[in-house]
Design a protein around this motif. Structure first.
Motif, PDB file in Angstrom:
ATOM      1  N   GLY A 112       0.814  -1.201   0.000  1.00 30.35           N
ATOM      2  CA  GLY A 112       0.000   0.000   0.000  1.00 30.35           C
ATOM      3  C   GLY A 112       0.853   1.259   0.000  1.00 30.35           C
ATOM      4  N   ALA A 113       1.876   1.267   0.859  1.00 33.06           N
ATOM      5  CA  ALA A 113       2.729   2.452   0.945  1.00 33.06           C
ATOM      6  C   ALA A 113       3.353   2.778  -0.410  1.00 33.06           C
ATOM      7  CB  ALA A 113       3.818   2.239   2.005  1.00 33.06           C
ATOM      8  N   VAL A 116       0.879   4.609  -2.507  1.00 33.79           N
ATOM      9  CA  VAL A 116       0.763   6.009  -2.082  1.00 33.79           C
ATOM     10  C   VAL A 116       1.966   6.813  -2.574  1.00 33.79           C
ATOM     11  CG1 VAL A 116       0.652   7.550  -0.085  1.00 33.79           C
ATOM     12  CG2 VAL A 116      -0.645   5.398  -0.065  1.00 33.79           C
ATOM     13  N   HIS A 148      -1.557   6.638   5.674  1.00 31.17           N
ATOM     14  CA  HIS A 148      -1.285   6.240   4.295  1.00 31.17           C
ATOM     15  C   HIS A 148      -0.078   5.304   4.190  1.00 31.17           C
ATOM     16  CE1 HIS A 148      -4.273   9.020   2.606  1.00 31.17           C
ATOM     17  NE2 HIS A 148      -3.783   9.968   3.386  1.00 31.17           N
ATOM     18  N   ASP A 232      -7.407   7.185  -1.339  1.00 33.32           N
ATOM     19  CA  ASP A 232      -6.691   6.028  -0.810  1.00 33.32           C
ATOM     20  C   ASP A 232      -7.733   5.025  -0.322  1.00 33.32           C
ATOM     21  OD1 ASP A 232      -5.341   4.102   0.597  1.00 33.32           O
ATOM     22  OD2 ASP A 232      -3.989   5.484   1.629  1.00 33.32           O
ATOM     23  N   GLN A 235      -7.656   0.415   2.360  1.00 33.19           N
ATOM     24  CA  GLN A 235      -8.401  -0.324   3.385  1.00 33.19           C
ATOM     25  C   GLN A 235      -9.910  -0.293   3.137  1.00 33.19           C
ATOM     26  OE1 GLN A 235      -8.416  -0.755   8.278  1.00 33.19           O
ATOM     27  NE2 GLN A 235      -6.802   0.376   7.286  1.00 33.19           N
ATOM     28  N   LYS A 261      -3.861  -4.085   0.008  1.00 32.66           N
ATOM     29  CA  LYS A 261      -4.465  -5.034   0.958  1.00 32.66           C
ATOM     30  C   LYS A 261      -5.247  -6.162   0.261  1.00 32.66           C
ATOM     31  CE  LYS A 261      -3.946  -2.511   5.179  1.00 32.66           C
ATOM     32  NZ  LYS A 261      -3.907  -1.065   5.315  1.00 32.66           N
TER      33      LYS A 261
HETATM   34  C1  LIG Z   1      -2.697  -0.179   5.218  1.00 36.77           C
HETATM   35  C2  LIG Z   1      -2.848   1.106   4.549  1.00 36.77           C
HETATM   36  C3  LIG Z   1      -1.805   1.667   3.785  1.00 36.77           C
HETATM   37  C4  LIG Z   1      -0.429   1.041   3.723  1.00 36.77           C
HETATM   38  O1  LIG Z   1      -0.428  -0.237   3.218  1.00 36.77           O
HETATM   39  P1  LIG Z   1       0.857  -1.185   3.457  1.00 36.77           P
HETATM   40  O2  LIG Z   1       0.601  -2.367   2.557  1.00 36.77           O
HETATM   41  O3  LIG Z   1       0.852  -1.568   4.907  1.00 36.77           O
HETATM   42  O4  LIG Z   1       2.053  -0.408   3.074  1.00 36.77           O
HETATM   43  C5  LIG Z   1      -2.054   2.843   3.120  1.00 36.77           C
HETATM   44  N1  LIG Z   1      -3.246   3.457   3.195  1.00 36.77           N
HETATM   45  C6  LIG Z   1      -4.265   2.960   3.921  1.00 36.77           C
HETATM   46  C7  LIG Z   1      -5.568   3.685   3.946  1.00 36.77           C
HETATM   47  C8  LIG Z   1      -4.097   1.785   4.636  1.00 36.77           C
HETATM   48  O5  LIG Z   1      -5.091   1.312   5.393  1.00 36.77           O
END
Ligand SMILES: *Cc1c(COP(=O)(O)O)cnc(C)c1O
Length: 406
Positions: A112-113, A116, A148, A232, A235, A261
Protein backbone atom coordinates in the motif's frame (compact mmCIF):
# COMPACT_ATOMS: atom_id res chain seq x y z
CA UNK A 1 14.62 -43.81 14.15
CA UNK A 2 14.34 -40.06 13.95
CA UNK A 3 12.99 -38.22 16.94
CA UNK A 4 9.60 -36.61 16.37
CA UNK A 5 9.97 -33.02 15.19
CA UNK A 6 10.03 -30.79 18.23
CA UNK A 7 7.17 -28.36 17.98
CA UNK A 8 7.18 -25.26 20.07
CA UNK A 9 4.20 -24.04 22.05
CA UNK A 10 2.62 -20.63 21.54
CA UNK A 11 4.32 -19.33 24.68
CA UNK A 12 7.70 -20.64 23.55
CA UNK A 13 7.32 -19.08 20.11
CA UNK A 14 6.32 -15.72 21.58
CA UNK A 15 9.38 -15.80 23.87
CA UNK A 16 11.62 -16.86 20.99
CA UNK A 17 10.58 -13.82 18.95
CA UNK A 18 11.50 -11.36 21.68
CA UNK A 19 15.30 -11.17 21.19
CA UNK A 20 15.38 -11.57 17.40
CA UNK A 21 12.38 -9.70 16.01
CA UNK A 22 12.14 -5.91 15.83
CA UNK A 23 9.56 -4.67 18.32
CA UNK A 24 7.64 -2.43 15.92
CA UNK A 25 4.41 -4.33 16.72
CA UNK A 26 2.67 -5.34 19.94
CA UNK A 27 0.65 -8.36 18.80
CA UNK A 28 -2.04 -10.03 20.84
CA UNK A 29 -0.57 -13.17 22.46
CA UNK A 30 -1.99 -15.62 19.93
CA UNK A 31 0.20 -17.65 17.55
CA UNK A 32 -1.75 -18.57 14.45
CA UNK A 33 -0.76 -21.74 12.65
CA UNK A 34 -3.57 -22.28 10.11
CA UNK A 35 -6.75 -20.68 8.88
CA UNK A 36 -9.73 -21.16 6.63
CA UNK A 37 -12.49 -18.75 5.70
CA UNK A 38 -13.43 -16.74 8.77
CA UNK A 39 -11.58 -18.94 11.27
CA UNK A 40 -7.99 -19.17 12.43
CA UNK A 41 -6.40 -21.83 14.62
CA UNK A 42 -3.43 -21.42 16.94
CA UNK A 43 -0.50 -23.75 17.60
CA UNK A 44 -2.44 -25.59 20.32
CA UNK A 45 -5.47 -26.03 18.05
CA UNK A 46 -7.65 -23.36 19.69
CA UNK A 47 -10.02 -21.78 17.16
CA UNK A 48 -10.78 -18.07 16.85
CA UNK A 49 -13.22 -16.07 14.78
CA UNK A 50 -11.18 -13.50 12.84
CA UNK A 51 -12.78 -10.08 13.25
CA UNK A 52 -9.80 -8.16 11.82
CA UNK A 53 -9.11 -9.93 8.51
CA UNK A 54 -5.53 -8.73 8.24
CA UNK A 55 -6.64 -5.09 8.35
CA UNK A 56 -8.91 -5.90 5.37
CA UNK A 57 -6.24 -7.77 3.40
CA UNK A 58 -8.40 -10.88 3.88
CA UNK A 59 -11.75 -9.55 2.68
CA UNK A 60 -12.51 -12.77 0.79
CA UNK A 61 -11.57 -15.03 3.70
CA UNK A 62 -8.46 -16.97 4.58
CA UNK A 63 -7.33 -19.20 1.75
CA UNK A 64 -10.32 -18.39 -0.42
CA UNK A 65 -10.52 -21.48 -2.68
CA UNK A 66 -10.92 -19.49 -5.92
CA UNK A 67 -7.87 -17.36 -5.11
CA UNK A 68 -5.77 -20.28 -3.85
CA UNK A 69 -6.58 -22.14 -7.06
CA UNK A 70 -5.49 -19.16 -9.18
CA UNK A 71 -2.26 -18.88 -7.17
CA UNK A 72 -1.50 -22.61 -7.44
CA UNK A 73 -2.11 -22.60 -11.18
CA UNK A 74 0.24 -19.66 -11.60
CA UNK A 75 2.89 -21.07 -9.23
CA UNK A 76 3.15 -24.06 -11.53
CA UNK A 77 3.73 -21.94 -14.64
CA UNK A 78 5.55 -18.66 -14.02
CA UNK A 79 6.15 -16.51 -10.95
CA UNK A 80 8.43 -13.61 -11.88
CA UNK A 81 9.79 -11.97 -14.98
CA UNK A 82 10.54 -8.43 -13.79
CA UNK A 83 9.16 -5.73 -16.03
CA UNK A 84 12.17 -6.10 -18.33
CA UNK A 85 9.89 -8.50 -20.22
CA UNK A 86 6.13 -8.78 -20.64
CA UNK A 87 4.28 -11.53 -18.84
CA UNK A 88 1.07 -13.16 -20.01
CA UNK A 89 -0.92 -12.27 -16.84
CA UNK A 90 -0.52 -8.51 -16.67
CA UNK A 91 -2.77 -7.39 -19.54
CA UNK A 92 -5.85 -9.07 -18.09
CA UNK A 93 -5.13 -7.80 -14.58
CA UNK A 94 -4.82 -4.19 -15.77
CA UNK A 95 -7.83 -4.40 -18.11
CA UNK A 96 -10.09 -5.92 -15.48
CA UNK A 97 -8.98 -3.60 -12.67
CA UNK A 98 -9.44 -0.49 -14.82
CA UNK A 99 -12.91 -1.70 -15.81
CA UNK A 100 -13.84 -2.48 -12.20
CA UNK A 101 -12.96 1.03 -11.03
CA UNK A 102 -14.19 2.92 -14.10
CA UNK A 103 -10.70 4.33 -14.70
CA UNK A 104 -8.25 3.96 -17.58
CA UNK A 105 -4.76 2.89 -16.54
CA UNK A 106 -3.04 0.82 -13.89
CA UNK A 107 0.37 1.17 -12.25
CA UNK A 108 1.03 -2.13 -10.45
CA UNK A 109 3.07 -2.05 -7.24
CA UNK A 110 3.27 -4.32 -4.19
CA UNK A 111 2.48 -2.70 -0.86
CA UNK A 112 0.00 0.00 0.00
CA UNK A 113 2.73 2.45 0.95
CA UNK A 114 4.29 1.99 -2.49
CA UNK A 115 0.98 2.81 -4.16
CA UNK A 116 0.76 6.01 -2.08
CA UNK A 117 4.38 6.95 -2.82
CA UNK A 118 3.79 6.28 -6.51
CA UNK A 119 0.67 8.44 -6.51
CA UNK A 120 2.53 11.34 -4.89
CA UNK A 121 5.25 11.11 -7.54
CA UNK A 122 2.72 10.85 -10.38
CA UNK A 123 0.66 13.77 -9.02
CA UNK A 124 3.76 15.97 -8.81
CA UNK A 125 4.80 15.09 -12.35
CA UNK A 126 1.25 15.72 -13.56
CA UNK A 127 1.32 19.12 -11.84
CA UNK A 128 4.51 20.14 -13.65
CA UNK A 129 3.78 18.67 -17.05
CA UNK A 130 0.02 19.09 -17.39
CA UNK A 131 -1.06 21.77 -14.92
CA UNK A 132 2.06 23.90 -15.33
CA UNK A 133 3.10 24.34 -11.69
CA UNK A 134 6.62 25.89 -11.47
CA UNK A 135 9.40 23.33 -10.85
CA UNK A 136 9.57 21.91 -7.32
CA UNK A 137 6.61 23.99 -6.11
CA UNK A 138 3.90 21.31 -6.19
CA UNK A 139 1.88 20.68 -3.03
CA UNK A 140 -0.34 17.81 -1.99
CA UNK A 141 -3.17 18.48 0.45
CA UNK A 142 -3.92 15.74 2.99
CA UNK A 143 -6.18 15.36 6.02
CA UNK A 144 -5.30 15.25 9.69
CA UNK A 145 -5.69 11.84 11.27
CA UNK A 146 -4.64 10.22 7.99
CA UNK A 147 -2.95 6.87 7.64
CA UNK A 148 -1.28 6.24 4.29
CA UNK A 149 1.64 4.00 5.27
CA UNK A 150 5.08 4.06 6.86
CA UNK A 151 7.70 5.36 4.44
CA UNK A 152 9.70 8.50 5.17
CA UNK A 153 7.66 10.63 2.76
CA UNK A 154 4.35 9.27 3.99
CA UNK A 155 5.09 9.84 7.68
CA UNK A 156 6.13 13.35 6.67
CA UNK A 157 2.44 14.19 6.37
CA UNK A 158 1.14 12.07 9.24
CA UNK A 159 -0.33 13.81 12.30
CA UNK A 160 0.42 10.81 14.53
CA UNK A 161 3.47 11.72 16.62
CA UNK A 162 4.29 8.05 17.31
CA UNK A 163 4.53 7.45 13.56
CA UNK A 164 6.75 10.53 12.98
CA UNK A 165 8.83 11.17 16.04
CA UNK A 166 12.50 10.39 15.51
CA UNK A 167 12.19 9.90 11.76
CA UNK A 168 12.86 13.38 10.42
CA UNK A 169 13.95 15.27 8.38
CA UNK A 170 10.69 15.08 6.50
CA UNK A 171 9.70 15.46 2.87
CA UNK A 172 8.27 18.94 2.17
CA UNK A 173 5.35 19.76 -0.12
CA UNK A 174 2.35 18.70 1.98
CA UNK A 175 -0.44 20.72 3.55
CA UNK A 176 -2.59 19.20 6.28
CA UNK A 177 -6.22 20.24 6.76
CA UNK A 178 -8.87 18.88 9.13
CA UNK A 179 -10.71 15.84 7.75
CA UNK A 180 -14.35 16.27 6.77
CA UNK A 181 -13.97 20.06 6.42
CA UNK A 182 -14.58 21.33 2.88
CA UNK A 183 -14.01 24.98 3.80
CA UNK A 184 -10.54 24.18 5.19
CA UNK A 185 -9.77 22.16 2.09
CA UNK A 186 -10.89 24.98 -0.17
CA UNK A 187 -8.65 27.42 1.72
CA UNK A 188 -5.60 25.12 1.41
CA UNK A 189 -5.91 24.47 -2.33
CA UNK A 190 -4.16 26.94 -4.63
CA UNK A 191 -2.27 27.14 -7.93
CA UNK A 192 0.50 24.88 -6.59
CA UNK A 193 -1.83 22.08 -5.62
CA UNK A 194 -1.16 18.87 -7.50
CA UNK A 195 -3.64 16.75 -5.61
CA UNK A 196 -5.89 16.25 -2.65
CA UNK A 197 -5.10 12.86 -1.12
CA UNK A 198 -7.62 11.46 1.35
CA UNK A 199 -9.08 8.24 2.69
CA UNK A 200 -12.83 8.14 1.86
CA UNK A 201 -13.20 6.62 5.34
CA UNK A 202 -10.28 6.97 7.75
CA UNK A 203 -9.47 3.43 8.87
CA UNK A 204 -6.60 3.61 11.33
CA UNK A 205 -8.05 6.77 12.85
CA UNK A 206 -10.98 4.63 14.06
CA UNK A 207 -13.24 4.17 11.03
CA UNK A 208 -14.06 7.86 10.73
CA UNK A 209 -16.85 8.34 8.19
CA UNK A 210 -17.16 11.84 6.73
CA UNK A 211 -20.52 13.61 6.44
CA UNK A 212 -22.67 12.80 3.42
CA UNK A 213 -21.63 15.11 0.63
CA UNK A 214 -18.00 15.44 1.71
CA UNK A 215 -16.59 13.16 -0.98
CA UNK A 216 -18.80 14.71 -3.65
CA UNK A 217 -17.64 18.09 -2.34
CA UNK A 218 -13.98 17.07 -2.64
CA UNK A 219 -14.66 15.92 -6.19
CA UNK A 220 -16.35 19.19 -7.09
CA UNK A 221 -13.73 21.35 -5.40
CA UNK A 222 -10.76 19.57 -6.99
CA UNK A 223 -12.41 19.72 -10.41
CA UNK A 224 -12.96 23.46 -10.04
CA UNK A 225 -9.43 24.04 -8.70
CA UNK A 226 -7.84 21.98 -11.46
CA UNK A 227 -6.09 19.53 -9.16
CA UNK A 228 -6.34 15.78 -8.77
CA UNK A 229 -8.54 13.92 -6.32
CA UNK A 230 -6.68 10.83 -5.13
CA UNK A 231 -8.69 8.41 -3.00
CA UNK A 232 -6.69 6.03 -0.81
CA UNK A 233 -9.00 3.00 -0.86
CA UNK A 234 -6.32 0.58 0.33
CA UNK A 235 -8.40 -0.32 3.38
CA UNK A 236 -11.86 0.97 2.45
CA UNK A 237 -11.98 -0.50 -1.04
CA UNK A 238 -12.74 -3.89 -2.60
CA UNK A 239 -16.05 -4.71 -0.97
CA UNK A 240 -15.48 -3.79 2.66
CA UNK A 241 -18.12 -1.04 2.90
CA UNK A 242 -20.83 -2.78 0.88
CA UNK A 243 -19.74 -1.37 -2.47
CA UNK A 244 -16.68 -1.96 -4.63
CA UNK A 245 -15.15 1.34 -3.50
CA UNK A 246 -16.11 3.55 -0.57
CA UNK A 247 -16.41 6.54 -2.96
CA UNK A 248 -19.23 4.64 -4.73
CA UNK A 249 -21.50 5.58 -1.80
CA UNK A 250 -21.48 9.12 -3.16
CA UNK A 251 -21.27 8.14 -6.81
CA UNK A 252 -17.91 9.85 -7.08
CA UNK A 253 -15.09 8.93 -9.49
CA UNK A 254 -11.70 10.27 -8.31
CA UNK A 255 -8.83 10.96 -10.72
CA UNK A 256 -6.84 8.19 -9.07
CA UNK A 257 -7.72 5.35 -6.72
CA UNK A 258 -5.12 3.58 -4.60
CA UNK A 259 -5.69 -0.11 -3.93
CA UNK A 260 -3.77 -2.68 -1.93
CA UNK A 261 -4.46 -5.03 0.96
CA UNK A 262 -7.37 -7.21 -0.35
CA UNK A 263 -6.10 -6.82 -3.93
CA UNK A 264 -3.60 -9.57 -3.09
CA UNK A 265 -6.33 -11.87 -1.77
CA UNK A 266 -4.41 -12.40 1.47
CA UNK A 267 -1.85 -14.39 -0.52
CA UNK A 268 0.71 -11.99 -1.97
CA UNK A 269 1.25 -8.24 -1.64
CA UNK A 270 -0.44 -6.52 -4.57
CA UNK A 271 -1.16 -2.81 -4.83
CA UNK A 272 -1.96 -0.42 -7.63
CA UNK A 273 -2.52 3.16 -8.62
CA UNK A 274 -5.54 3.17 -10.93
CA UNK A 275 -6.10 6.48 -12.67
CA UNK A 276 -7.28 8.48 -15.64
CA UNK A 277 -5.05 8.25 -18.70
CA UNK A 278 -4.04 11.90 -18.42
CA UNK A 279 -2.62 11.20 -14.95
CA UNK A 280 -0.73 7.90 -15.27
CA UNK A 281 0.14 8.89 -18.83
CA UNK A 282 2.86 11.21 -17.47
CA UNK A 283 5.15 8.27 -16.63
CA UNK A 284 7.75 7.33 -19.21
CA UNK A 285 10.20 4.40 -19.22
CA UNK A 286 12.78 4.63 -16.47
CA UNK A 287 10.95 7.22 -14.37
CA UNK A 288 9.36 4.80 -11.93
CA UNK A 289 9.32 1.07 -11.32
CA UNK A 290 9.39 -1.95 -9.08
CA UNK A 291 11.13 -5.32 -9.49
CA UNK A 292 8.11 -7.20 -8.17
CA UNK A 293 5.31 -4.86 -9.24
CA UNK A 294 3.05 -6.56 -11.77
CA UNK A 295 4.70 -9.95 -11.37
CA UNK A 296 2.71 -12.81 -12.91
CA UNK A 297 1.78 -14.41 -9.58
CA UNK A 298 0.50 -11.09 -8.24
CA UNK A 299 -1.33 -10.40 -11.50
CA UNK A 300 -2.98 -13.84 -11.54
CA UNK A 301 -4.18 -13.43 -7.95
CA UNK A 302 -5.19 -9.81 -8.58
CA UNK A 303 -7.22 -10.83 -11.65
CA UNK A 304 -8.96 -13.52 -9.60
CA UNK A 305 -9.77 -10.91 -6.91
CA UNK A 306 -11.28 -8.63 -9.56
CA UNK A 307 -13.20 -11.64 -10.91
CA UNK A 308 -14.74 -12.24 -7.47
CA UNK A 309 -15.70 -8.55 -7.16
CA UNK A 310 -17.27 -8.51 -10.64
CA UNK A 311 -20.03 -10.81 -9.37
CA UNK A 312 -21.01 -8.29 -6.68
CA UNK A 313 -21.57 -11.11 -4.20
CA UNK A 314 -19.17 -9.84 -1.55
CA UNK A 315 -20.33 -6.24 -1.86
CA UNK A 316 -23.90 -7.47 -1.26
CA UNK A 317 -22.84 -9.60 1.71
CA UNK A 318 -21.00 -6.64 3.27
CA UNK A 319 -24.03 -4.40 2.79
CA UNK A 320 -26.53 -6.94 4.17
CA UNK A 321 -24.42 -8.13 7.09
CA UNK A 322 -23.47 -4.52 7.73
CA UNK A 323 -27.05 -4.06 8.91
CA UNK A 324 -26.63 -6.93 11.38
CA UNK A 325 -23.39 -5.37 12.63
CA UNK A 326 -24.93 -1.92 12.98
CA UNK A 327 -28.03 -3.22 14.74
CA UNK A 328 -25.91 -5.35 17.07
CA UNK A 329 -23.70 -2.41 17.99
CA UNK A 330 -26.71 -0.14 18.42
CA UNK A 331 -28.05 -2.64 20.97
CA UNK A 332 -24.76 -2.37 22.89
CA UNK A 333 -24.93 1.41 23.19
CA UNK A 334 -25.01 2.17 26.90
CA UNK A 335 -23.86 -1.39 27.67
CA UNK A 336 -20.17 -0.56 27.50
CA UNK A 337 -20.26 0.90 23.99
CA UNK A 338 -20.25 4.70 24.13
CA UNK A 339 -20.34 5.23 20.37
CA UNK A 340 -19.56 3.59 17.09
CA UNK A 341 -19.25 4.27 13.39
CA UNK A 342 -19.90 1.62 10.78
CA UNK A 343 -20.32 1.15 7.07
CA UNK A 344 -20.74 -2.29 5.58
CA UNK A 345 -18.70 -4.85 7.53
CA UNK A 346 -16.43 -2.25 9.05
CA UNK A 347 -16.86 -0.60 12.43
CA UNK A 348 -14.93 1.52 14.89
CA UNK A 349 -16.38 0.86 18.34
CA UNK A 350 -15.63 3.25 21.21
CA UNK A 351 -15.80 1.38 24.48
CA UNK A 352 -16.27 2.99 27.88
CA UNK A 353 -12.68 3.67 29.07
CA UNK A 354 -13.78 2.70 32.59
CA UNK A 355 -14.20 -0.89 31.34
CA UNK A 356 -10.74 -1.10 29.84
CA UNK A 357 -8.42 0.13 27.13
CA UNK A 358 -8.97 -1.09 23.59
CA UNK A 359 -6.00 -3.38 24.16
CA UNK A 360 -7.53 -4.91 27.29
CA UNK A 361 -10.88 -5.42 25.58
CA UNK A 362 -9.10 -7.06 22.63
CA UNK A 363 -7.28 -9.43 25.01
CA UNK A 364 -10.54 -10.35 26.72
CA UNK A 365 -12.18 -10.92 23.32
CA UNK A 366 -9.26 -13.16 22.41
CA UNK A 367 -9.96 -15.31 25.46
CA UNK A 368 -13.57 -15.54 24.20
CA UNK A 369 -12.31 -16.82 20.86
CA UNK A 370 -12.65 -13.54 18.96
CA UNK A 371 -9.69 -11.80 17.33
CA UNK A 372 -10.04 -8.02 17.02
CA UNK A 373 -7.64 -5.14 17.42
CA UNK A 374 -7.75 -1.75 19.06
CA UNK A 375 -6.86 1.36 17.13
CA UNK A 376 -6.36 4.38 19.34
CA UNK A 377 -7.24 4.51 23.04
CA UNK A 378 -10.51 2.75 23.68
CA UNK A 379 -11.57 2.13 20.08
CA UNK A 380 -11.88 -1.41 18.72
CA UNK A 381 -11.90 -1.98 14.99
CA UNK A 382 -14.16 -4.72 13.66
CA UNK A 383 -13.55 -5.82 10.07
CA UNK A 384 -14.27 -9.52 9.61
CA UNK A 385 -13.69 -11.37 6.37
CA UNK A 386 -16.71 -10.73 4.13
CA UNK A 387 -17.24 -14.51 4.16
CA UNK A 388 -18.59 -14.27 7.72
CA UNK A 389 -22.11 -15.61 8.28
CA UNK A 390 -24.86 -13.79 10.16
CA UNK A 391 -24.60 -16.43 12.93
CA UNK A 392 -20.85 -15.93 13.30
CA UNK A 393 -21.33 -12.18 13.39
CA UNK A 394 -24.02 -12.54 16.07
CA UNK A 395 -21.70 -14.74 18.13
CA UNK A 396 -18.94 -12.13 17.90
CA UNK A 397 -21.36 -9.43 19.04
CA UNK A 398 -22.49 -11.65 21.94
CA UNK A 399 -18.86 -12.18 22.96
CA UNK A 400 -18.37 -8.40 22.87
CA UNK A 401 -21.41 -7.96 25.09
CA UNK A 402 -20.09 -10.56 27.57
CA UNK A 403 -16.68 -8.86 27.67
CA UNK A 404 -18.18 -5.38 28.15
CA UNK A 405 -20.73 -6.37 30.79
CA UNK A 406 -18.68 -8.95 32.74
C1 LIG B 1 -2.70 -0.18 5.22
C2 LIG B 1 -2.85 1.11 4.55
C3 LIG B 1 -1.80 1.67 3.78
C4 LIG B 1 -0.43 1.04 3.72
O1 LIG B 1 -0.43 -0.24 3.22
P1 LIG B 1 0.86 -1.19 3.46
O2 LIG B 1 0.60 -2.37 2.56
O3 LIG B 1 0.85 -1.57 4.91
O4 LIG B 1 2.05 -0.41 3.07
C5 LIG B 1 -2.05 2.84 3.12
N1 LIG B 1 -3.25 3.46 3.20
C6 LIG B 1 -4.27 2.96 3.92
C7 LIG B 1 -5.57 3.68 3.95
C8 LIG B 1 -4.10 1.79 4.64
O5 LIG B 1 -5.09 1.31 5.39
Amino acid sequence: MTAPARTRSSDELISAEQPVLAHNYHPLPVVVARAEGTWVEDVEGRRYLDMLAGYSALNFGHRNPVLIEAAHRQLDRLTLTSRAFHNDQLAEFAESLAALTGLDMVLPMNTGAEAVESAVKVARKWAYEVKGVPADQATVVVASGNFHGRTTTIVSFSTDETARSGFGPFTPGFRIVPYNDLAALEAAVDGTTAAVLIEPIQGEAGVIIPDDGYLAGVRELTRRAGCLFIADEIQSGLGRTGSTLAVDHEGVVPDAVLLGKALGGGIVPVSAVVARREVLGVLKPGEHGSTFGGNPLAAAVGSAVVGILETGEFQRRAAELGVVLRDGLTALLGKGVVGFRSRGLWAGVDVDPAIGTGREISERLMREGILAKDTHGSTIRLAPPLTITAEELESALQALERVLTA
